[in-house]
Design an enzyme around this catalytic site. Structure first.
Site, PDB file in Angstrom:
ATOM      1  N   HIS A 138      28.512 -14.280 -52.127  1.00 35.59           N
ATOM      2  CA  HIS A 138      29.648 -14.422 -53.019  1.00 35.59           C
ATOM      3  C   HIS A 138      29.319 -13.831 -54.387  1.00 35.59           C
ATOM      4  CE1 HIS A 138      32.308 -16.405 -50.378  1.00 35.59           C
ATOM      5  NE2 HIS A 138      31.505 -17.415 -50.161  1.00 35.59           N
ATOM      6  N   ARG A 395      33.725 -14.447 -39.988  1.00 30.95           N
ATOM      7  CA  ARG A 395      34.761 -15.274 -40.583  1.00 30.95           C
ATOM      8  C   ARG A 395      36.003 -14.434 -40.819  1.00 30.95           C
ATOM      9  NH1 ARG A 395      35.929 -18.604 -46.113  1.00 30.95           N
ATOM     10  NH2 ARG A 395      35.196 -16.742 -47.166  1.00 30.95           N
ATOM     11  N   GLU A 505      40.408 -26.300 -45.527  1.00 32.04           N
ATOM     12  CA  GLU A 505      40.142 -25.987 -46.928  1.00 32.04           C
ATOM     13  C   GLU A 505      41.059 -26.690 -47.922  1.00 32.04           C
ATOM     14  OE1 GLU A 505      38.795 -21.751 -47.577  1.00 32.04           O
ATOM     15  OE2 GLU A 505      39.965 -21.492 -45.753  1.00 32.04           O
ATOM     16  N   ARG A 712      40.649 -16.128 -55.960  1.00 28.89           N
ATOM     17  CA  ARG A 712      39.599 -16.814 -55.226  1.00 28.89           C
ATOM     18  C   ARG A 712      38.958 -17.898 -56.096  1.00 28.89           C
ATOM     19  NH1 ARG A 712      38.376 -15.436 -50.526  1.00 28.89           N
ATOM     20  NH2 ARG A 712      39.103 -13.500 -49.617  1.00 28.89           N
TER      21      ARG A 712
END
Length: 876
Positions: A138, A395, A505, A712
């Site tokens: 990330h 993913r 999530e 994000r």
């Protein structure tokens, strides 16, 4: 600082002095004096000297263009070097007991074996333990890989200088090396010229294994074996692997159009290549060591009674590894060479079988001491890393799979899958999953997006199961999301049962997670597919962004409790995958404490956890640090399994539910309902400018034209940490806790500190509040935000102070982090270096937003962002 920090102070001073000398050699005395003047003014400003603050601001706001980059670079590198010194101190010989805790495994073994846990139960837990640490790329790792390697070399020098037996010549040589390294760092561009590709990120992940974990894993297991043998007289198995590693680098395509099936294929080949290269080095070393002639009958037969039976076996392995590397090099270059598979190492047993034969022979011939050296290390590496180094997760967002199925059903004239009710979707998917005829037409030309989904599934089908981890479905909400992936994998020829993992999530999805899994496990076909093992991923980043940290944490806790019960009732083993970030606002914080605060029964010897961005370097960047981190994870999972925390009392649960309900309302009232919030956020933080920083391969937004809801979680947190308000990590929490106190629940809240979950939440809030700087946030507002929006900033700072006051009341302290003086001291130490970067960043943002900013202004702005991130560490 007190005398206990003397060695740390000495190293910070040494590195800072060398950096100063380097800057003076490059830019002259006047520049160094100006840097030191601003640092001293920042210190005085911190002590409340308004004149010093004004002098500092005057120097920063009038700084000429040609000084911007070196100035930002100077403070950035001061912070990086301070980080290095501090990190080294935690593993140095001179580390004091307030900073370096005792070995967590040693402490736990003492507690367990002196209590109600017997040695056999403890060993059984350890042998069955399955900790999977998933490395992700990330975009919070702002440091370039070349600089990270130089930082590691500085640690090596500091370690060498600890040796009192060094001669004067040897000591001078180490100091010379330090000066060379810091000069290299100073003259290296800290900001990447180009955004890294997914393959670049995968290489970065592999380098962590090669330079640190490769040594740390056998070191940790040797240390663990010694501890257990001393206390129980028993050894751990030679092929034990309580901790393994997986990766999302090159497999995580959620919102990242640059991760394609082709990229995934290349990364999988590179993973094999890296493993083969490392094993080749090990085999060469072993061949040098194992010069013995005596062998057991099996090995003599395999080597035709050779005078050097071990070397003969290892020479053959060495050649096969050379062949493997040559073959994989051609694959990386895009060729498809033919190869005799018996001439290379392609299956784990190709390596494991001969190594075990050598090990057994040495033991049979009374040479166990030799067998348990480098050879045992190699066997344990093989058990941990396999021949693929890192198992790759895939993913993708659930929407992509649904779109693929919908496009197919429309083409076949069956209707639009997207508009079917859930029951109809499930019925269709199950019919096709049990149907022997293919569903995909050979002459179908799907859209580019769907073709990419199918290409990814074909790549999964082409890989051995040992190369892959899980197929994770982002934004999963219903059983059909899981069944759709299973159908796509079936139709593309996947013959092995890869774990298909729903990731829950949002707040709503977390609340409905147990119902979704209950429904899935009621399907006979699905139960058979899973072999009574269910993995579920809990999302921390997006749930916190959706509802605030307090409500998200409680939803995560309750979801885990409910999932444990659903799976227990169904007779299925549950494995929970925690998608924790490095920051508090994304579920981060000390891993040991986080694991012990999970609901009872939710760990049970198994856990998967993401290790994200810069936290990989902080936890695993050096072998000794990595050994500490592995010990922390192992001890935490063993304790959570064998000594789980008690169930929370009913009144605690009721109180926590009210806190969660009130906190989400307080959070959303600002983030969703306040019309001035988005304009304020974009003006008061470098959110827009962050998108230009070449940190990671993934875009900052899921949708280019989306608003804050599409941003994000990472840049959302990153932006607020830059202006030091840290808002996502506390908004809503203080208001809800204050409401509980107003209801007369203060004593109840204090009693709830006996509940690890609640105690951890308060501790994390306290850490964030200590790092928040409302005065700096106000300065950003004054310079960058239209006056019509200032009312919102004032409200947010009031809420911050409210939260601080509440936490101080609950902890019965006068000062934040009073029970962790080292952490508090660490924050204070950095402020004179971070503050000037913040003030300069504000000035540079103002210049940039007026348009026509020079290249120097833009680069200096990027450097201030990197510097603040380095200074803030686990909240940057």
């Amino acid at each position: 600082m007190t005398d206990m920090y003397a060695s740390l102070r000495a190293n910070v001073s040494l590195l800072g002095q060398i950096l100063g000398d380097t800057m003076k050699d490059d830019l002259g005395d006047a520049f160094l004096e100006k840097v030191e003047q601003i640092r001293q003014l920042a210190k005085q400003s911190r002590q409340g000297n308004e004149d010093a603050r004004e002098q500092m601001l005057a120097l920063l706001t009038t700084m000429p263009d040609n000084e911007l980059v070196p100035f930002a670079k100077a403070f950035n590198q001061f912070l990086n070097l301070a980080n290095i010194a501090e990190k080294f101190h935690t593993i140095s010989r001179n580390c004091d007991e307030l900073i370096c805790v005792h070995d967590p495994v040693e402490l736990l073994l003492g507690r367990m074996l002196n209590g109600r846990i017997d040695a056999d139960k403890m060993l059984e837990c350890l042998e069955n333990m399955d900790i999977d640490l998933v490395l992700t790329a990330h975009p919070t790792e702002v440091s370039r890989r070349t600089l990270i390697q130089k930082y590691s070399a500085i640690v090596d020098c500091l370690s060498a200088l600890e040796n009192d037996q060094l001669s004067e010549r040897e000591r001078k040589a180490q100091h010379l090396r330090l000066r060379q390294l810091i000069a290299q760092i100073w003259h290296t561009n800290e900001i990447r010229n180009e955004r890294p590709t997914p393959v670049d990120e995968a290489k970065w992940g592999l380098s962590t294994v090669e330079h640190s974990l490769w040594q740390a894993v056998p070191d940790f297991l040797r240390q663990l074996n010694n501890q257990i043998e001393e206390r129980t007289g028993k050894k751990i198995p030679i092929d034990i692997a309580p901790v393994r590693f997986s990766s999302w680098m090159g497999g995580d395509r959620d919102g990242n159009p640059f991760v394609t099936a082709k990229v995934t294929a290349e990364v999988l080949v590179r993973n094999r290549h890296a493993a083969a290269c490392q094993y080749l080095k090990d085999v060469v070393l072993l061949a040098n060591e194992l010069s013995m002639e005596e062998a057991n009958a099996e090995l003599k037969a395999l080597t035709n009674n050779s005078h050097e039976p071990y070397r003969d076996m290892l020479r053959e392995l060495r050649q096969k590894l050379h062949n493997t590397i040559d073959y994989l090099n051609l694959r990386i270059e895009g060729h498809k060479p033919e190869i005799d598979m018996s001439s290379i190492i392609w299956h784990e047993d190709d390596l494991k079988t001969p190594l075990k034969q050598i090990y057994q022979s040495l033991c049979d011939c009374g040479m166990s001491l030799i067998a348990n050296g480098l050879l045992l290390d190699m066997l344990r590496r093989l058990a941990c890393f396999g021949i693929h180094m890192l198992r790759l997760d895939i993913r993708q967002d659930a929407e992509h799979h649904s779109n693929a199925i919908a496009e197919l059903t429309c083409y076949l004239g069956m209707g639009d899958y997207l508009h079917w009710p859930e029951t109809e979707k499930q019925a269709f998917l199950l019919r096709e999953l049990t149907n022997k005829r293919p569903l995909l037409p050979t002459n179908w030309s799907p859209s580019a997006d769907v073709a990419e989904v199918l290409a990814t599934c074909r790549e999964v089908a082409a890989q051995p199961a040992s190369a892959l981890g899980s197929y994770v479905i982002s934004m999963a909400s219903s059983p059909s999301d899981v069944l759709a992936v299973l159908l796509l994998l079936k139709e593309t020829g996947c013959r092995h049962a890869i774990r298909v993992v729903p990731l829950f999530e949002t707040l709503d999805d977390l609340n409905n997670a147990a119902d979704c899994i209950r429904e899935l496990l009621a399907i006979d076909w699905y139960r058979e597919y899973t072999k009574s093992m269910q993995e579920v991923m809990i999302g921390y980043s997006d749930s916190a962004k959706d509802s605030g940290v307090m409500a998200a944490a409680w939803a995560q806790y309750r979801a885990q409790e409910q999932l444990v019960k659903v799976c227990r009732d169904a007779g299925v083993k549950l494995s929970l995958f925690h998608g924790r970030g490095g920051t508090i606002g994304r579920g981060g914080g000390p891993a040991h404490r986080a694991i012990l605060s999970q609901p009872p029964g939710s760990v049970d010897g198994r856990i998967r956890v993401t290790e994200q961005g810069e936290m990989i370097r902080f936890k695993f960047g050096l072998p000794k640090l990595a050994v500490q981190s592995l010990a922390l994870y192992t001890s935490a999972v063993m304790e959570a399994t064998l000594l789980p925390p008690p169930e929370p009392r009913p009144q605690w649960r009721e109180c926590m539910q009210r806190i969660a309900d009130e906190s989400v309302l307080a959070y959303r009232k600002v983030v969703r309902e306040e019309p001035d919030f988005v304009p304020y956020f974009r003006a008061a933080t470098p959110e827009v400018e962050l998108g230009k920083l070449p940190l990671g391969s993934r875009p900052a937004k899921r949708k280019v034209d989306g608003g804050i809801e599409s941003l994000r979680a990472i840049p959302w947190i990153f932006a607020w940490s830059q202006n030091r308000l840290m808002l996502p990590a506390w908004l809503g929490a203080g208001e809800a806790l204050q409401s509980a106190m107003d209801r007369g629940d203060t004593q109840l809240l204090k009693e709830m500190s006996a509940w690890p979950f609640f105690d951890t939440r308060i501790s994390m809030l306290e850490m964030v509040y200590a790092k928040a700087e409302p005065n700096l946030a106000r300065y950003y507002e004054t310079v960058l935000v239209p006056e019509s929006l200032h009312h919102l900033g004032a409200t947010l700072r009031e809420r911050l102070q409210l939260g601080i006051d509440v936490v101080l009341t609950l902890t019965e302290s006068n000062e934040l982090m009073s029970h962790t003086p080292w952490n508090r001291e660490s924050v204070k130490l950095r402020n004179p270096y971070i503050d000037p970067l913040n003030f300069l960043q504000t000035e540079l943002l103002a210049r940039t937003r007026k348009g026509n900013a020079s290249a120097n202004v833009q680069l200096a702005l990027m450097l201030t962002i990197a510097g603040v991130a380095a200074g803030m560490r686990n909240t940057g």
